[in-house]
Design an enzyme around this catalytic site. Sequence first.
Site, PDB file in Angstrom:
ATOM      1  N   HIS A  67      10.354  11.002 -26.521  1.00 42.46           N
ATOM      2  CA  HIS A  67       9.326  11.985 -25.923  1.00 42.46           C
ATOM      3  C   HIS A  67       9.442  13.438 -26.206  1.00 42.46           C
ATOM      4  CE1 HIS A  67       5.841  13.045 -23.822  1.00 42.46           C
ATOM      5  NE2 HIS A  67       6.859  13.739 -22.727  1.00 42.46           N
ATOM      6  N   LYS A 107       3.940  11.843 -10.500  1.00 42.34           N
ATOM      7  CA  LYS A 107       3.215  11.058 -11.174  1.00 42.34           C
ATOM      8  C   LYS A 107       4.197   9.888 -11.575  1.00 42.34           C
ATOM      9  CE  LYS A 107       0.435  14.239 -14.056  1.00 42.34           C
ATOM     10  NZ  LYS A 107       0.193  14.995 -15.392  1.00 42.34           N
ATOM     11  N   ARG A 130      -1.991  22.365 -13.036  1.00 42.28           N
ATOM     12  CA  ARG A 130      -0.782  21.535 -13.728  1.00 42.28           C
ATOM     13  C   ARG A 130      -0.885  21.194 -15.174  1.00 42.28           C
ATOM     14  NH1 ARG A 130       1.871  16.561 -10.185  1.00 42.28           N
ATOM     15  NH2 ARG A 130       2.915  15.874 -11.734  1.00 42.28           N
ATOM     16  N   ASN A 136       1.480  20.457 -19.796  1.00 43.30           N
ATOM     17  CA  ASN A 136       1.196  19.199 -20.841  1.00 43.30           C
ATOM     18  C   ASN A 136       1.301  20.449 -22.466  1.00 43.30           C
ATOM     19  OD1 ASN A 136       0.828  17.398 -19.180  1.00 43.30           O
ATOM     20  ND2 ASN A 136      -1.525  17.847 -19.029  1.00 43.30           N
ATOM     21  N   HIS A 161       2.219  18.613 -25.646  1.00 45.72           N
ATOM     22  CA  HIS A 161       1.883  17.143 -25.482  1.00 45.72           C
ATOM     23  C   HIS A 161       0.719  16.533 -26.241  1.00 45.72           C
ATOM     24  CE1 HIS A 161       5.030  18.031 -22.640  1.00 45.72           C
ATOM     25  NE2 HIS A 161       5.277  16.791 -22.165  1.00 45.72           N
ATOM     26  N   ARG A 196       0.860  -1.289   0.068  1.00 41.53           N
ATOM     27  CA  ARG A 196       0.120  -0.079   0.042  1.00 41.53           C
ATOM     28  C   ARG A 196       0.794   1.211   0.226  1.00 41.53           C
ATOM     29  NH1 ARG A 196      -2.647  -3.343   3.591  1.00 41.53           N
ATOM     30  NH2 ARG A 196      -4.491  -4.280   2.722  1.00 41.53           N
ATOM     31  N   GLU A 208      11.924  19.814 -23.130  1.00 42.39           N
ATOM     32  CA  GLU A 208      11.171  20.076 -21.634  1.00 42.39           C
ATOM     33  C   GLU A 208      11.661  21.420 -21.358  1.00 42.39           C
ATOM     34  OE1 GLU A 208       8.383  18.626 -21.181  1.00 42.39           O
ATOM     35  OE2 GLU A 208       8.371  16.660 -21.892  1.00 42.39           O
ATOM     36  N   GLU A 230      -3.515  17.642 -10.092  1.00 44.89           N
ATOM     37  CA  GLU A 230      -4.061  17.748 -11.362  1.00 44.89           C
ATOM     38  C   GLU A 230      -5.731  17.740 -11.527  1.00 44.89           C
ATOM     39  OE1 GLU A 230      -1.496  16.949 -15.403  1.00 44.89           O
ATOM     40  OE2 GLU A 230      -3.272  15.629 -15.550  1.00 44.89           O
ATOM     41  N   LYS A 282       8.528  23.738 -12.064  1.00 49.33           N
ATOM     42  CA  LYS A 282       7.763  22.716 -11.875  1.00 49.33           C
ATOM     43  C   LYS A 282       7.047  22.338 -10.694  1.00 49.33           C
ATOM     44  CE  LYS A 282       6.608  18.176 -13.038  1.00 49.33           C
ATOM     45  NZ  LYS A 282       6.589  16.713 -13.773  1.00 49.33           N
ATOM     46  N   HIS A 342       1.440  13.458 -28.277  1.00 49.45           N
ATOM     47  CA  HIS A 342       1.277  12.085 -28.145  1.00 49.45           C
ATOM     48  C   HIS A 342       0.549  11.522 -29.220  1.00 49.45           C
ATOM     49  CE1 HIS A 342       2.182  11.722 -23.779  1.00 49.45           C
ATOM     50  NE2 HIS A 342       1.128  12.740 -23.510  1.00 49.45           N
TER      51      HIS A 342
HETATM   52  N1  GLY Z   1       4.783  15.726 -16.906  1.00 49.61           N
HETATM   53  C1  GLY Z   1       3.513  16.717 -16.647  1.00 49.61           C
HETATM   54  C2  GLY Z   1       3.531  16.548 -15.106  1.00 49.61           C
HETATM   55  O1  GLY Z   1       4.067  15.961 -14.330  1.00 49.61           O
HETATM   56  O2  GLY Z   1       2.356  16.713 -14.986  1.00 49.61           O
END
Ligand code: GLY
Length: 301
Positions: free
Chosen positions: A269, A146, A245, A249, A252, A124, A188, A240, A230, A256
């Site tokens: 990427h 993430k 947040r 993106n 992106h 957990r 980035e 998010e 960030k 994608h």
């Molecule tokens: N890479 C985008 C984020 O961490 O929200």
Amino acid sequence: MPDVHVSLADRSYDIVIGHGLLAGTSTRCRDWCGLAAPGSALVVTDSNLADSHAATVTAGFEADGWLLGRHVLEPGEPSKSLAAAEAMYDSLVALPADRGTLVVAVGGGVVGDAAGFVAATYARGIRFVQVPTTLLAQVDSSVGGKVAVNHPRAKNLVGAFHQPAGVLIDTATLETLPERDYRSGLAEVIKYGVILDVEFFGFLEDNVAGLIGRDQDVLGHVIARSCELKAVVVEQDERETTGVRAVLNYGHTFAHAHEALAGYGELLHGEAVSIGMRRWVGSTLRPLDANWRCSKRSGCR
Ligand code: GLY
């Protein structure tokens, strides 16, 4: 080089940036986890790094006397899978791991995402530390919590928000990073300048030679500022949910699509993000007001 702090109540952590830090990862981990004595840890890496950066990290843990396991992934996106996660659970069981065991991810975004997902779900949730060794992972994927593996139908579909206990960025790892991966990471970096900080964008324009030449002073500033920007965003919208947040993106959505159409693994990427940013700028839409700036000291507006 300045450290960056990510302020998230009891999930807060430091991002430490410097040259030649890998050998001291064990000491940092003890500090971040509040361990008076060495504990147990599973170091996860990929086969490209097992004998180099990951070996430096594990040697430090061994010298300190940790109960240590190693798990080596195949390089590349296929390792972000439930099958790869299951093999990592097996390594934790074999250690044997308990709720105090630390997962240490040494590598790029694939290693960090997959090892972080395992840390988020084993027992957990256990602690993990990110030791990103690519520019893209240093300025983006290792920060913000993430973590995920892919589903055959969609990237990052099976995942969690699980903040690391700390992020250790050794800029020496960039000296041996292949040129294509390095430039992919720069995409980035440029993104942060476009979406959040016009002065930072100007710094990048003024220091192209230093960036291309991987000048350590330039890189130290660029990585620290990217992480700081960030952090400001993640602190405002960790999971998010408010839309803040989503600014990260930028580029992106097209990225994608390009990655999917090219077949995953064809475009890096950051390469796809570069295409995405150019398409966005070329459209009639603008991502943000050009004067919208973000400063850790003054806060975002
Ligand atoms: N890479 C985008 C984020 O961490 O929200």
